[in-house]
Design a protein around this motif. Structure first.
Motif, PDB file in Angstrom:
ATOM      1  N   ALA A  76      48.001  35.271  45.106  1.00 10.44           N
ATOM      2  CA  ALA A  76      49.158  34.793  44.353  1.00 10.44           C
ATOM      3  C   ALA A  76      48.708  34.680  42.905  1.00 10.44           C
ATOM      4  O   ALA A  76      47.586  34.247  42.632  1.00 10.44           O
ATOM      5  N   VAL A  77      49.559  35.084  41.965  1.00 14.12           N
ATOM      6  CA  VAL A  77      49.178  35.185  40.553  1.00 14.12           C
ATOM      7  C   VAL A  77      49.946  34.147  39.732  1.00 14.12           C
ATOM      8  O   VAL A  77      51.167  34.012  39.870  1.00 14.12           O
ATOM      9  N   PHE A  78      49.205  33.456  38.851  1.00 12.40           N
ATOM     10  CA  PHE A  78      49.797  32.369  38.084  1.00 12.40           C
ATOM     11  C   PHE A  78      49.428  32.441  36.614  1.00 12.40           C
ATOM     12  O   PHE A  78      48.285  32.743  36.252  1.00 12.40           O
ATOM     13  N   LEU A 131      46.906  27.308  49.500  1.00 16.39           N
ATOM     14  CA  LEU A 131      46.897  28.771  49.491  1.00 16.39           C
ATOM     15  C   LEU A 131      45.525  29.307  49.887  1.00 16.39           C
ATOM     16  O   LEU A 131      45.409  30.227  50.709  1.00 16.39           O
ATOM     17  N   ARG A 132      44.491  28.739  49.303  1.00 19.40           N
ATOM     18  CA  ARG A 132      43.138  29.211  49.635  1.00 19.40           C
ATOM     19  C   ARG A 132      42.831  28.987  51.110  1.00 19.40           C
ATOM     20  O   ARG A 132      42.215  29.845  51.757  1.00 19.40           O
ATOM     21  N   VAL A 136      44.912  33.049  50.965  1.00 21.35           N
ATOM     22  CA  VAL A 136      45.564  33.648  49.806  1.00 21.35           C
ATOM     23  C   VAL A 136      44.793  33.230  48.554  1.00 21.35           C
ATOM     24  O   VAL A 136      44.642  32.044  48.283  1.00 21.35           O
ATOM     25  N   THR A 137      44.295  34.195  47.785  1.00 23.24           N
ATOM     26  CA  THR A 137      43.482  33.905  46.611  1.00 23.24           C
ATOM     27  C   THR A 137      44.348  33.657  45.385  1.00 23.24           C
ATOM     28  O   THR A 137      45.105  34.546  44.973  1.00 23.24           O
ATOM     29  N   PRO A 138      44.276  32.473  44.761  1.00 24.64           N
ATOM     30  CA  PRO A 138      44.971  32.264  43.494  1.00 24.64           C
ATOM     31  C   PRO A 138      44.253  33.010  42.363  1.00 24.64           C
ATOM     32  O   PRO A 138      43.034  32.930  42.217  1.00 24.64           O
ATOM     33  N   VAL A 139      45.027  33.742  41.576  1.00 25.65           N
ATOM     34  CA  VAL A 139      44.500  34.490  40.433  1.00 25.65           C
ATOM     35  C   VAL A 139      45.284  34.057  39.202  1.00 25.65           C
ATOM     36  O   VAL A 139      46.513  33.962  39.242  1.00 25.65           O
ATOM     37  N   GLY A 167      37.449  38.041  35.234  1.00 24.11           N
ATOM     38  CA  GLY A 167      37.365  39.380  35.799  1.00 24.11           C
ATOM     39  C   GLY A 167      37.536  39.426  37.301  1.00 24.11           C
ATOM     40  O   GLY A 167      37.647  40.519  37.872  1.00 24.11           O
ATOM     41  N   GLU A 168      37.572  38.251  37.924  1.00 26.88           N
ATOM     42  CA  GLU A 168      37.769  38.173  39.372  1.00 26.88           C
ATOM     43  C   GLU A 168      39.053  37.406  39.693  1.00 26.88           C
ATOM     44  O   GLU A 168      39.974  37.951  40.308  1.00 26.88           O
ATOM     45  N   THR A 169      39.095  36.146  39.279  1.00 32.57           N
ATOM     46  CA  THR A 169      40.284  35.329  39.518  1.00 32.57           C
ATOM     47  C   THR A 169      40.861  34.779  38.218  1.00 32.57           C
ATOM     48  O   THR A 169      41.735  33.916  38.254  1.00 32.57           O
ATOM     49  N   LEU A 170      40.381  35.272  37.083  1.00 33.49           N
ATOM     50  CA  LEU A 170      40.885  34.856  35.777  1.00 33.49           C
ATOM     51  C   LEU A 170      40.926  36.063  34.850  1.00 33.49           C
ATOM     52  O   LEU A 170      39.898  36.706  34.613  1.00 33.49           O
ATOM     53  N   PHE A 171      42.131  36.372  34.343  1.00 41.03           N
ATOM     54  CA  PHE A 171      42.328  37.483  33.424  1.00 41.03           C
ATOM     55  C   PHE A 171      43.018  36.956  32.172  1.00 41.03           C
ATOM     56  O   PHE A 171      43.947  36.152  32.258  1.00 41.03           O
TER      57      PHE A 171
END
Length: 269
Positions: A76-78, A131-132, A136-139, A167-171
């Motif tokens: 899931a992307v936030f 979620l985790r 489900v991976t929070p990104v 670069g993995e869970t933070l952009f």
């Protein structure tokens, strides 16, 4: 030694800040959004969708198409600011200096030094943990600067919202050639993950197409059109932000249609 925080004069806090950062109503609607997101994600994780909720390249708001999931792991992307983190320190400084315009240099200074003067959005910390736990991976996808990515990760992790790893869970802005185009980063994330939910406080947290310069009324109509209306609360989840951003624009004629005006009887025209 850092100077003491500026005093905020009682009664000087703008109404939008009162709502978002101080009210029970603001906290309740945030918790409501997060609970809805978790419930939706649980159902989608169990059903294993074929498509993500990230618009595919070439899609339009009138004809949305989505990146296929394949066998990719779930995510899931936030957005970060006012979606998972409340920037209490920065906004308190704004409230203490009414009339001061937004300054990018001051915001960048905040990114560097305001690591601890934040709070998780009500409901966010518990939702991300849930979620985790369900796989489900929070990104996080934010327009914060690549030059302050370590501080951004520290803010997220310190608020109990991580792990946030660049670069993995933070952009962040700078992870793509354009700097501030979230769609390119969303495409990178969707290439790695099956994104089953997205959350943000601005429409650009779901697609850059919303920021293509539409008139105020056309932009509002776009979100209610049949092609997109089914996504709100079912893949795309909006958090409240009456303080800043793309929602806060439009004059009297933009916001209030002429055929819906009313004048109080006897009032001066």
């Amino acid at each position: 030694m850092a100077p003491p925080p500026a005093a905020v004069t009682p009664g000087s806090v703008p109404p939008g800040m009162q709502y978002l950062y101080g009210s029970g109503e603001g906290a309740a609607i945030s918790i409501q959004a997060w609970r809805g997101l978790v419930g939706y994600a649980a159902a989608r994780a169990k059903a294993r969708p074929t498509d993500s909720v990230v618009l595919a390249s070439g899609a339009t708001l009138d004809a949305p198409r989505f990146v296929p999931c394949g066998a990719k792991p779930l995510a899931a992307v936030f957005d970060v600011d006012e979606t998972v983190l409340l920037n209490l320190g920065f906004e308190a400084d704004d409230a203490a200096h009414p009339g001061r315009s937004y300054d990018q240099a001051r915001w960048q200074a905040w990114e560097r030094t305001g690591v601890a003067q934040v709070s998780p959005v009500p409901g966010a910390r518990e939702a991300l943990a849930t979620l985790r736990a369900m796989g489900v991976t929070p990104v996080f996808n934010t327009n914060r600067s690549v030059g302050t990515v370590e501080q951004t990760a520290a803010s997220l992790n310190g608020a109990g919202l991580g792990p946030a790893r660049h670069g993995e869970t933070l952009f962040v802005a700078g992870d793509d050639p354009t700097g501030s185009r979230k769609d390119l980063r969303r495409a990178t994330i969707a290439a790695r993950y099956c994104v089953i939910a997205m959350g943000g406080d601005q429409l650009g947290d779901f697609s850059d197409l919303f920021n293509a310069g539409q008139p105020v009324r056309a932009r509002r109509d776009a979100v209610a059109a049949p092609a997109l209306a089914l996504l709100w609360g079912a893949g795309w989840f909006v958090l409240p932000n009456p303080v800043y951003g793309s929602a806060l624009k439009g004059g009297l004629d933009d916001v209030f249609p002429a055929d819906k005006r009313w004048n109080s009887p006897g009032a001066a025209q």
